[in-house]
Motif scaffolding. Structure first.
Motif, mmCIF file in Angstrom:
data_model
loop_
_atom_site.group_PDB
_atom_site.id
_atom_site.type_symbol
_atom_site.label_atom_id
_atom_site.label_comp_id
_atom_site.label_asym_id
_atom_site.label_seq_id
_atom_site.Cartn_x
_atom_site.Cartn_y
_atom_site.Cartn_z
ATOM 1 N N CYS A 263 0.818 -1.221 -0.103
ATOM 2 C CA CYS A 263 -0.151 0.127 -0.054
ATOM 3 C C CYS A 263 0.970 1.146 -0.090
ATOM 4 O O CYS A 263 2.095 1.141 0.428
ATOM 5 C CB CYS A 263 -0.933 -0.121 1.335
ATOM 6 S SG CYS A 263 -0.221 0.646 2.717
ATOM 7 N N PRO A 264 0.306 2.447 -0.399
ATOM 8 C CA PRO A 264 1.224 3.434 -0.658
ATOM 9 C C PRO A 264 1.370 3.992 1.038
ATOM 10 O O PRO A 264 2.376 5.098 1.013
ATOM 11 C CB PRO A 264 0.194 4.447 -1.370
ATOM 12 C CG PRO A 264 -1.086 4.103 -1.164
ATOM 13 C CD PRO A 264 -1.082 2.570 -1.033
ATOM 14 N N THR A 265 0.767 3.520 1.915
ATOM 15 C CA THR A 265 0.939 3.919 3.372
ATOM 16 C C THR A 265 0.191 5.537 3.224
ATOM 17 O O THR A 265 0.081 6.200 2.553
ATOM 18 C CB THR A 265 2.195 3.937 3.938
ATOM 19 O OG1 THR A 265 2.098 4.697 5.264
ATOM 20 C CG2 THR A 265 3.171 4.736 3.269
ATOM 21 N N CYS A 266 -0.468 5.785 4.434
ATOM 22 C CA CYS A 266 -1.219 6.994 4.759
ATOM 23 C C CYS A 266 -1.294 7.269 6.237
ATOM 24 O O CYS A 266 -0.780 6.517 7.038
ATOM 25 C CB CYS A 266 -2.565 6.799 4.258
ATOM 26 S SG CYS A 266 -3.795 5.869 4.970
ATOM 27 N N ARG A 268 -3.335 6.646 8.432
ATOM 28 C CA ARG A 268 -3.740 5.486 9.268
ATOM 29 C C ARG A 268 -2.612 4.541 9.775
ATOM 30 O O ARG A 268 -2.837 3.871 10.777
ATOM 31 C CB ARG A 268 -4.758 4.775 8.421
ATOM 32 C CG ARG A 268 -6.039 5.278 8.512
ATOM 33 C CD ARG A 268 -7.267 4.254 8.019
ATOM 34 N NE ARG A 268 -8.501 5.100 7.713
ATOM 35 C CZ ARG A 268 -8.680 5.479 6.365
ATOM 36 N NH1 ARG A 268 -7.756 5.400 5.466
ATOM 37 N NH2 ARG A 268 -9.643 6.432 6.102
ATOM 38 N N SER A 269 -1.644 4.610 9.143
ATOM 39 C CA SER A 269 -0.312 3.478 9.457
ATOM 40 C C SER A 269 0.291 4.063 10.702
ATOM 41 O O SER A 269 0.702 5.136 10.808
ATOM 42 C CB SER A 269 0.516 3.535 8.108
ATOM 43 O OG SER A 269 1.482 2.425 8.716
ATOM 44 N N MET A 296 0.617 -4.243 4.021
ATOM 45 C CA MET A 296 -0.338 -3.272 4.088
ATOM 46 C C MET A 296 -0.080 -2.673 5.380
ATOM 47 O O MET A 296 0.186 -2.918 6.422
ATOM 48 C CB MET A 296 -1.857 -3.789 3.926
ATOM 49 C CG MET A 296 -1.993 -4.823 2.700
ATOM 50 S SD MET A 296 -1.553 -4.118 1.425
ATOM 51 C CE MET A 296 -2.866 -3.054 0.956
ATOM 52 N N GLY A 297 -0.329 -1.269 5.319
ATOM 53 C CA GLY A 297 0.019 -0.440 6.520
ATOM 54 C C GLY A 297 -0.988 -0.413 7.603
ATOM 55 O O GLY A 297 -0.711 0.361 8.616
ATOM 56 N N CYS A 298 -2.199 -0.994 7.342
ATOM 57 C CA CYS A 298 -3.218 -0.876 8.500
ATOM 58 C C CYS A 298 -4.041 -2.229 8.643
ATOM 59 O O CYS A 298 -4.046 -2.853 7.674
ATOM 60 C CB CYS A 298 -3.886 0.480 8.582
ATOM 61 S SG CYS A 298 -5.226 0.667 7.331
ATOM 62 N N ASN A 301 -7.947 -1.382 6.638
ATOM 63 C CA ASN A 301 -7.959 -1.839 5.149
ATOM 64 C C ASN A 301 -7.326 -2.802 4.654
ATOM 65 O O ASN A 301 -7.428 -3.144 3.664
ATOM 66 C CB ASN A 301 -7.799 -0.214 4.347
ATOM 67 C CG ASN A 301 -9.015 0.815 4.880
ATOM 68 O OD1 ASN A 301 -9.960 0.354 5.128
ATOM 69 N ND2 ASN A 301 -8.699 2.175 4.439
ATOM 70 N N GLY A 302 -6.026 -2.898 5.354
ATOM 71 C CA GLY A 302 -5.035 -3.805 4.657
ATOM 72 C C GLY A 302 -5.514 -5.226 4.383
ATOM 73 O O GLY A 302 -5.390 -5.461 3.241
ATOM 74 N N GLU A 305 -7.926 -4.938 1.321
ATOM 75 C CA GLU A 305 -7.276 -4.525 0.097
ATOM 76 C C GLU A 305 -6.391 -5.508 -0.620
ATOM 77 O O GLU A 305 -6.160 -5.517 -1.686
ATOM 78 C CB GLU A 305 -6.672 -3.224 0.344
ATOM 79 C CG GLU A 305 -7.443 -1.835 0.546
ATOM 80 C CD GLU A 305 -6.707 -0.594 0.873
ATOM 81 O OE1 GLU A 305 -5.388 -0.602 0.719
ATOM 82 O OE2 GLU A 305 -7.383 0.559 1.224
#
Ligand code: SF4
Length: 349
Positions: A263-266, A268-269, A296-298, A301-302, A305
């Motif tokens: 994931c691009p990270t955001c 939430r991570s 995935m960063g979280c 949603n990880g 997704e």
């Protein structure tokens, strides 16, 4: 994707190029070819990441002679890259090169090309007519576009080889400019039956070079053009091979080892996803299972997704959930993210 162009098959060593064979990945060493040990070491690194053909620069007689020693230490077929002096091509063939790359713009008189063709024919060694936009023959027709001049230069050499009853030909028409390269390949693809080696020349460092190469190589492959690819990067050649496979994998043209989904990270991570994804990517290079691996960063949603990944991790604060075939299989501490994820990847059946 459009249908792949049907080209004549040729063989370099044991590797088939064209004729519907899978698109072959190749690279070029960046060592001094005269230093056989260093060159073998680098070729071994390329073999490890799946490189199927290797080219070495042959700037002088010592480099040409070194080929026989290099050949003894490697498994992939070897192509000698010759500029200016046709006698180096003869020496490289003598030393065991499986194929040649010649730049018609700088080899000179037809007699010289002829001598090389005869020697190559004796050894069933294919010749790549490698035209570069930056070194077109001086007599090129100025009324033609750059792409047109590239095609004309290649056709002239092809006709010369054909007149010698030599047809183990492969052609490349590379420019730095992507539209010029695409135009040149599209034009020649309709005019000749031979396999095409595609790439963008002097594409740059990985950051920009991979993008330029993907724009050019990816577009051509999507049009059905291209039998072997080289991604030219100002970097270790291993990066070229990895990038080449990523292009092929993203167009579903080859399967080669795992695919990394990250994931691009955001906001939430709560972990360093970039660092973890880079570490996983590095470790995946040596795995040849065709798995989809997700980082995935979280945990929100990880898992959702990445639900079609084979193995993945969704990272939370200090803890991460490992999932396999879409199902949660373990919860691990942050310090163990990489180890446990890779253990699941390595043990995946
Ligand atoms: S998986 Fe989570 S951290 Fe990553 S981009 Fe999506 S929402 Fe953000």
């Amino acid at each position: 994707m459009n249908n792949r162009r049907v080209s004549k098959a040729i063989k370099i060593g044991g590797v088939t190029i064209g004729g519907g064979a899978p698109v072959v990945v190749q690279s070029m060493t960046k060592t001094d070819t005269r230093d056989a040990r260093a060159t073998i070491r680098q070729i071994k690194e390329l073999e490890e990441c799946g490189c199927e053909l290797v080219r070495v620069a042959v700037p002088d007689a010592e480099a040409a002679r070194a080929i026989s020693g290099i050949k003894k230490g490697i498994a992939v077929p070897l192509i000698a890259d010759i500029h200016f002096d046709y006698r180096l091509a003869l020496m490289a063939l003598e030393a065991g090169a499986d194929g040649l790359r010649l730049n018609p713009g700088n080899i000179g008189e037809p007699e010289k090309v002829k001598a090389v063709a005869l020697a190559a024919k004796e050894r069933s060694a294919p010749i790549r007519i490698g035209v570069n936009a930056g070194s077109l023959p001086r007599k090129a027709n100025p009324r033609l576009s750059v792409a047109g001049r590239m095609v004309a230069a290649a056709l002239e050499q092809i006709r010369l080889l054909e007149s010698l009853d030599f047809d183990l030909i492969k052609v490349s028409l590379k420019a730095f400019d992507v539209p010029t390269t695409i135009e040149a390949y599209q034009s020649i693809a309709e005019k000749i039956p031979y396999p095409l080696h595609i790439g963008i020349t002097e594409a740059g460092t990985p950051r920009t070079g991979i993008i330029r190469s993907t724009a050019g190589i990816g577009t051509l492959l999507w049009l059905g053009i291209g039998d072997t690819i080289r991604v030219s990067l100002t970097a270790h050649p291993r990066e070229e091979v990895i990038a080449a496979y990523e292009i092929l994998k993203s167009l579903n043209l080859r399967q080669h080892g795992p695919v990394l989904v990250s994931c691009p990270t955001c906001g939430r991570s709560e972990v360093d996803v970039v660092k973890l994804a880079e570490a996983v990517e590095e470790r995946l290079v040596k795995i040849d299972k065709p798995l989809k691996v997700a980082v995935m960063g979280c945990v929100v949603n990880g898992p959702g997704e990445a639900k079609d990944a084979d193995v993945g991790i969704a990272c939370g604060k200090g803890k991460g959930v490992i999932f396999k075939k879409g199902k949660k299989v373990a919860t691990v501490d942050e310090k163990d993210f990489l180890t446990v994820l890779m253990r699941e990847v390595e043990g995946y059946e």
